[in-house]
Design an enzyme around this catalytic site. Sequence first.
Site, PDB file in Angstrom:
ATOM      1  N   GLU A 117       0.910   2.200   3.484  1.00 27.76           N
ATOM      2  CA  GLU A 117      -0.510   2.120   3.819  1.00 27.76           C
ATOM      3  C   GLU A 117      -1.359   2.805   2.756  1.00 27.76           C
ATOM      4  OE1 GLU A 117       1.768   2.479   7.775  1.00 27.76           O
ATOM      5  OE2 GLU A 117       1.930   3.266   5.750  1.00 27.76           O
TER       6      GLU A 117
ATOM      7  N   CYS B 159      -1.141   8.620   7.128  1.00 26.27           N
ATOM      8  CA  CYS B 159      -1.718   7.311   6.852  1.00 26.27           C
ATOM      9  C   CYS B 159      -2.859   7.012   7.812  1.00 26.27           C
ATOM     10  CB  CYS B 159      -0.640   6.237   6.937  1.00 26.27           C
ATOM     11  SG  CYS B 159       0.584   6.366   5.609  1.00 26.27           S
TER      12      CYS B 159
END
Length: 154
Positions: A54, A85
């Site tokens: 991510e 993330c």
Amino acid sequence: MSDKQFLQQAISLAQENVQAGGRPFGAVVVSQGKVVATGVNQMLELHDPTAHAELMALRQAGKVLNRVKLDDCVVYASGQPCPMCLAAIRMAGISRIVYGYSNQDAEPFGLSTEEIAKALRVAPEQQLGLQFEQLRPNDAPGCALYQMWWERQI
């Protein structure tokens, strides 16, 4: 493309990453119905604990779109985003995340981040195994560093 198709792209990236010797995580960032960035987990290759799929995709999206606010984007991730993330996604202004595999799915394989998420729900100074202390700079409480930045913004 549909949510399922974007999610499948993230999962396919993760599968390719596993075949290349990496970890099973992939991510896709979509803006206005188009893929603007992709990423795979590169922690091992880059020796970087922050090189999650991510984050790699967010970094690329920022460069492609030439901005840090990605509030019109959607993140598609093969697995449930970890707290790091998730925080980065939120800081980028993104309000929609679609993921395939949950922490419960990942647990038997040692890939769940649920324990870290639980620890982070506690105030930092109360977390087990963490020393968290503030050492105020000499300019306190003036906050000269922040003041310097603020003045350059006006």
